[in-house]
Motif scaffolding. Structure first.
Motif: not given
Length: 914
Positions: A409-427
């Motif tokens: 899951v990619a979580v946006n805790t800001s007050g507006w809808s958001r688009t942007g580059t994210v990274s995640v580490e997976l086992d």
């Protein structure tokens, strides 16, 4: 004979917790002070009271060493002889976030109530200027006044006072915030030590009081005169009752009283009813002065501290609190005790001499540790909240792609809808050491895991472009609640991709899945945001990089082109941690025309990045005259030192990043600093016709003139900012957002250039003595991050302000298990809209258990706040800064709310739970 005036003598000490001595050295003196105070209060009923500097942390610090004196201390507080609160610490107003100021007030009130009554005194004795929304902050906390020493008077060397240039006719004034809130303002016109060390001897007292009474009468609007009996780390004046009796005999027409702030405020308010006090509006930044004593350049002293503070504040208030609140709504814990501990630890870095970076080196070393400690707590809260959330998210929709699908899951805790580059580490796979296999076999099996044939998909099954980095064999461990730690080895990968339209205060789910037999990748063809090595372009922006590393930025919707952006400027600095001083006659150095290395370092469908490098010879330091002037305590505006003829290489690496859906250009600056006594800035010429600009401040977009007042003599006119600064004209504007870069200047160069300070290096603390601070030279590797957001001329309605606020907030990503759940794959518990509203806080209240949500109106015009939620609740109510229920809102629905918000209003809405 009738008394004609009253002299209110208030005993206090201004307690800088750390400053020219490390914390523990001041701590020793604090214990000695409070010991003597308790003894004096018990021995002498004529010693009426003492004010604990408006900060409850003094109690914590004292009882840490003297726990056995708690009962004595508490008794004197409850009897009204020691006055405490309303703050936890005395913070800097411009360098701490809006919510940090609120938490400071909330914690101060909570801690004070344990011992007795909270002082309703808005106390800012030495704060380095005051933000415009403080009157509203005070009013919402039930405080009707503000005491301060800086901001509306000429202040020179050693706090000398000038007779002219006042924004107010008197030391008493009405201070009005941008929303219209008003408080009685009391300026310490003769400083907060004007009644210090009062003589008992009649002859000495006559000389003392002749001068002091005259000074106070010179500025007072009423016959109620204020004398502050104390100063920085001032020991107790134990013979004060005798000194007051001497004064009374010498001046029978003056009533000398050992007073307190509450009595003084009441007397002044009554006496000033018919005096026609001046009204001062908005920010108090000593705008009407010569500009040499504003202490504004503390915004750029030890920039690394400001950057750590920005990360810590954002993680607590914009990530940990919202995530913990969402987790609490779905069965998790909201750890109030941990939040209080984390906030207190962070707030201990917010006193003005601490966060301003204007103390000795030992102080700031300890601050780094506190920043780390607070961040570690916040990270632990985030991790626990994310476990609750990911366990509740329904990821079973990905089960059709096989049992080895890896949801995230990619979580946006800001007050507006958001688009942007994210990274995640997976086992990708784990083998626990409890399985009993040898370490060699365990490692071999993990290394043999097949990573081929996988793609990233969203909740609709659509393939998402991503970059996969094989992190190889990795060691990890679980810490279960019910058994011993569980170590494992795993095969880990890092995915980087663009998360699109993630809802505000919510998330979107993805999965890294293996293509089924016979399936091919859904994505075809090479997509790039690059045109050669020196042009980046998406649907919104075009960036053309020049040979010297500067660049032109085209805002496609408006057609406006901004040129010569990203040039570095370097000047000498012979000032100190408080104030910048460029050597007389020096011409700034710049990288304009200086050939740069340029190469592409990232080319993906979702983001492109170009690296620009400079190796720039600049003066190594100031010349030898500077240290002589520092040791001789030469006032910094009068120094004659110049820069050294010896040079060193300043190595600069600048990375420009453009995202596929981005409306702004990200700039990362990496600085290898070997020079001393200098300042480094990045320049952004706007070429916009504007006489004012807007800067993000505490719950406010403050509008400031580009030209200083006529009284201003300092060639530099730098200012404070929080998240961004913006210059705009009709149809076009440029906002520069930052991460912990709190100093900017609008240059008077005919181009309205925005100059952002990246680094300022000095070798002394400054102020009242010679205090070397070699670590303030900030040697070694330094970084800076900014985001350029061009817009249509309205920073609010264009969404540029929202983008700048989002830039402050990190994305949160986490791996999930493949399972059914109670929460959808794309979800937010709250939907809201408001034309000029900005979300500030989303947290739980400890006393009521309710959800408290705060916004502020960025504009002077009212707006309508619309709120929808599917959270089961008992209804909505309006609260205040202290989260007290102030009014039940007239709303029959528990699902939706319409609420008018006044211009510049700070509004807090409570949602009753349970």
């Amino acid at each position: 004979m009738n008394k004609q005036q009253t002299a209110h003598i208030i005993s206090h000490t201004h307690w800088d917790r750390e400053w020219y001595l490390p914390y523990e050295r001041h701590h020793i003196r604090l214990v000695q002070l409070v010991d003597s105070l308790l003894d004096k209060l018990e021995q002498d009923p004529d010693f009426k009271s003492f004010f604990f500097d408006g900060q409850t942390i003094i109690i914590e610090d004292y009882l840490q060493v003297r726990p056995g004196n708690r009962e004595r201390l508490e008794r004197h507080i409850r009897e009204g002889r020691i006055f405490i609160g309303p703050w936890y610490i005395l913070q800097d107003a411009f360098l701490t976030s809006p919510e940090a100021n609120v938490r400071n007030l909330q914690i101060g009130h909570k801690d004070a109530r344990v011992y007795g009554e909270v002082s309703r005194i808005g106390y800012f004795p030495d704060t380095f200027g005051l933000t415009g929304q403080i009157p509203q902050l005070m009013a919402q906390a039930g405080i009707t006044n503000a005491f301060f020493g800086r901001g509306v008077k000429p202040t020179g060397f050693n706090n000398t006072v000038s007779d002219d240039g006042y924004e107010s006719s008197f030391s008493e004034l009405l201070w009005e915030g941008p929303d219209g809130s008003k408080v009685l303002g009391i300026l310490f016109a003769n400083w907060y030590s004007n009644g210090n060390e009062i003589p008992v001897d009649p002859a000495e007292a006559k000389v003392f009081w002749d001068r002091k009474l005259s000074d106070a009468e010179r500025f007072a609007a009423t016959d109620q005169l204020l004398f502050m009996n104390g100063c920085d780390h001032q020991p107790l004046q134990t013979d004060l009752p005798e000194a007051i009796r001497t004064a009374q005999r010498l001046y029978p027409q003056t009533d000398f009283v050992h007073s307190n702030f509450a009595d003084y405020v009441g007397a002044v308010a009554a006496a000033a009813l018919d005096r026609g006090l001046s009204t001062v509006k908005g920010e108090l930044r000593s705008q009407r002065t010569d500009g040499w004593g504003t202490l504004v350049n503390t915004a750029s002293a030890r920039v690394y501290l400001k950057q750590m503070n920005q990360r810590g504040q954002a993680l607590l208030e914009k990530v940990a609190e919202p995530l913990a609140s969402i987790a609490r709504l779905h069965g998790g814990e909201y750890p109030h005790h941990l939040f209080t501990y984390a906030w207190k630890t962070l707030l201990q870095n917010h006193p003005h001499d601490s966060i301003c970076g204007c103390s000795v080196d030992e102080v700031h070393r300890e601050m780094v540790t506190r920043f780390d400690k607070s961040r570690h707590i916040a990270e632990g809260i985030v991790e626990g909240s994310m476990q609750t959330i990911t366990q509740a998210v329904d990821t079973s929709l990905f089960s059709g792609f096989g049992e080895d699908a890896l949801p995230l899951v990619a979580v946006n805790t800001s007050g507006w809808s958001r688009t942007g580059t994210v990274s995640v580490e997976l086992d990708v796979a784990r083998l626990y050491l409890r399985e009993g296999l040898t370490l060699e076999v365990t490692a071999s099996r993990m290394k043999a895991i097949d990573l081929d044939g996988r793609v990233l998909i969203n909740e609709q099954g659509t393939e998402i472009p991503c970059t996969v980095e094989d992190l190889g064999l990795s060691f990890g461990y679980d810490l279960p609640d019910d058994r011993f730690r569980q170590p494992y080895m795993c095969r880990k990968v890092k995915l980087t991709f663009e998360a699109e339209d993630v809802p505000a205060l919510g998330w979107r789910s993805y999965a890294w899945v293996r293509l089924q037999e016979g399936e091919g990748a859904l994505l075809t063809g090479k997509v790039s945001l690059l045109q050669g090595e020196q042009v980046l372009e998406n649907a919104n922006l075009r960036v053309e990089i020049m040979a010297d590393g500067s660049f032109a930025l085209t805002h496609k919707p408006s057609g406006k082109v901004y040129r010569d952006l990203g040039i570095y400027e370097n000047t000498g600095d012979i000032g100190n941690e408080y104030m910048f001083r460029q050597p007389a006659g020096e011409t700034p150095l710049t990288t304009q025309g200086f050939a740069a290395g340029i190469r592409v370092i990232e080319d993906t469908p979702y983001r492109a990045s170009v690296e620009i490098t400079h190796e720039w010879a600049i003066p190594a330091s100031a010349d030898s005259l500077l240290e002589d002037e520092q040791r001789s305590l030469v006032y910094y505006p009068e120094r004659q030192a110049q820069r050294s003829t010896a040079t060193v290489l300043l190595k600069l690496r600048t990375v420009l990043r453009l995202e596929q859906g981005g409306k702004g250009l990200k700039i990362e600056s990496f600085i290898s600093n070997t020079a001393k006594d200098h300042r480094l800035r990045m320049l952004f010429p706007t070429d916009l016709a504007a006489s004012t600009h807007r800067a993000d401040s505490m719950f406010e977009l403050a509008e400031r003139p580009n030209e200083p007042a006529p009284e201003w003599l300092n060639p530099s006119n730098t200012q404070h900012q929080q998240s961004f600064v913006d210059v705009a004209e009709a149809g076009a504007g440029l906002a520069v957002a930052n991460l912990g870069l709190n100093e900017y200047e609008i240059l008077r160069d005919g181009r309205n250039t925005i100059a952002v300070t990246l680094l300022r290096c000095v070798g002394e603390m400054g102020d009242w003595g010679w205090f070397p601070t070699p670590e303030a030279q900030c040697q070694g590797e330094q970084t800076a991050e900014m985001l350029l957001i061009p817009h249509d001329g309205d920073v609010v309605s264009s969404g540029a302000a929202a983008g700048a606020y989002q830039f402050q907030i990190p994305w949160i990503t986490a791996q999930a298990e493949l399972h059914p759940g109670t929460l959808p794959a794309v979800y937010s518990p709250l939907r809201w809209s408001g034309k000029s509203a900005a979300l500030s806080s989303f947290k739980m209240n400890e006393d009521s258990g309710d959800l408290l949500i705060r916004w502020f109106n960025m504009e002077s015009k009212p707006c309508e706040l619309h709120l929808e939620t599917d959270i089961p609740n008992r209804g909505f109510y309006k609260s205040n800064i202290l989260e007290d229920k102030s009014a039940v809102l007239d709303c029959s629905s528990t699902v939706a709310l319409e609420l008018p918000v006044g211009g510049h209003e700070i509004v807090t809405v409570g949602i009753g739970l349970g």
